[in-house]
Design an enzyme around this catalytic site. Sequence first.
Site, PDB file in Angstrom:
ATOM      1  N   THR A  15       0.817  -1.211   0.000  1.00 42.12           N
ATOM      2  CA  THR A  15       0.000   0.000   0.000  1.00 42.12           C
ATOM      3  C   THR A  15       0.849   1.259   0.000  1.00 42.12           C
ATOM      4  OG1 THR A  15      -1.593   1.282   1.318  1.00 42.12           O
ATOM      5  CG2 THR A  15      -0.097  -0.131   2.531  1.00 42.12           C
ATOM      6  N   TYR A  68      -2.169   0.353   9.948  1.00 44.75           N
ATOM      7  CA  TYR A  68      -2.376  -0.315   8.666  1.00 44.75           C
ATOM      8  C   TYR A  68      -1.132  -0.191   7.799  1.00 44.75           C
ATOM      9  CZ  TYR A  68      -3.788  -0.927   3.822  1.00 44.75           C
ATOM     10  OH  TYR A  68      -3.831  -1.309   2.507  1.00 44.75           O
TER      11      TYR A  68
END
Length: 330
Positions: A117, A141
Site C-alpha cells: 500500500t 495499517y
Amino acid sequence: MNVLVTGGAGYIGGHMVLALRDAGLKPVVFDNLSTGFRWSVPEDVPLVVGDVGDYELVLQTLKAHSIDAIVHFAAKLVVPESVRDPLGYYLNNTVKSRSLLAAAVAAGIKTFVFSSTAAVYGNASDKPLAEDAPLAPLSPYGSSKQLTEVMLRDVAAVHDMRFVAIRYFNVAGADPAMRHGQSTANATHLIKVAVQTALGMRPSMDIYGTDYPTPDGTCIRDYIHVTDLIAAHMQALDYLRKGGESIVVNCGYGHGYSVSEVIDTVRKVSGRPIEARIAPRRAGDPATIVADSARIRARLEWQPRYDDLATIVDHTLRWEGMLRERNLKL
C-alpha cells in the site's frame, strides 16, 4: 501455472481470479470469507475456506493443488479502524503473513506477489512519490504492510523465492464486463460511498477535513481502476516467471483528485445530487498521496487502460446498480 490467491473472494482478489482464468491459468482461492463472498468465486475455481494464519491448512493447500505462485491479498485495510485496533491489524496483516511465508518456504514456492500500500509513505509531500521515498506510515495499517514487505525481502534473500511487492494507491471501479466489483455493504472507499449516496442508498456522506494544505482543503488521492491494478499483478507474475529479480513498485496513475473533485464527478456522471457534510479529520489520513509510476511502467511494462475518473465512477455506478437489481444478500 497454479496460483494461490489469498483473499480471492474479496474485491481486488476476486478480480485477480477472473484475470487468471481469462489468461488460461489456474487460480485457487484461500479466504476466510470475513469480508469476501462465496458467491463471487466462480464454480470451477477451488475455494478453501480458512485463515491465512493457519500454517497447516495453508501448507496442505499449497501441496494438494501443486501451487506454483502466491498472490497475497488477504488483509484488513481500513485506516481509521487500524488506529483504533492496532494489535488486530498487526496480527492479521503482519503475523499471519509471517505464517503464510513460512508455509510458502516449506512448500518450495518460488514466486510471490504481495498486495502492499501507498500508506507506507505517510504524509510525505505533494509531489509524486517514488519507491525510494522515506517510509513513515501514519497508521498501524501502513506499518503492518511495511513490516510484511521487510519480512518478504528478508525471506527472499535466504530462500529460493523472488517477489514483487505492489504498493497500491486508491483502488476503485469494477470489472468493465460487470463480472465483479466492490460488494461489501459498509465499505469505506470514497468513490463507492459517493456512488451509494447518489443512488439513495445512504442519506448523506462525510468529507473528513477541509483544512488540509491542498487547493480546496480536502485530501488528494491517486485513484486507480481495479482492472489496471490487476493487470499489474498479471505482469508481475509474468515478470517473475521470466526470471525477473525481486522488486517493489508503485501502482498509480501519477496524478490525483481531491475528495471534493471526486464527489463532483460522481454528481456529474450519475446526474444526481449528493449531500456531503463536513466532518473532522480522521486519524491517519495524509493530505496528499500520488504515485510516481515510472518504475512499474519501465520494469513491468505496465500500460493502464482506464486512467479516467469518470470511467471509474461509471463502472462503480453500474456495479452498484447490478447489486441492487440482483438483491444479493450481502
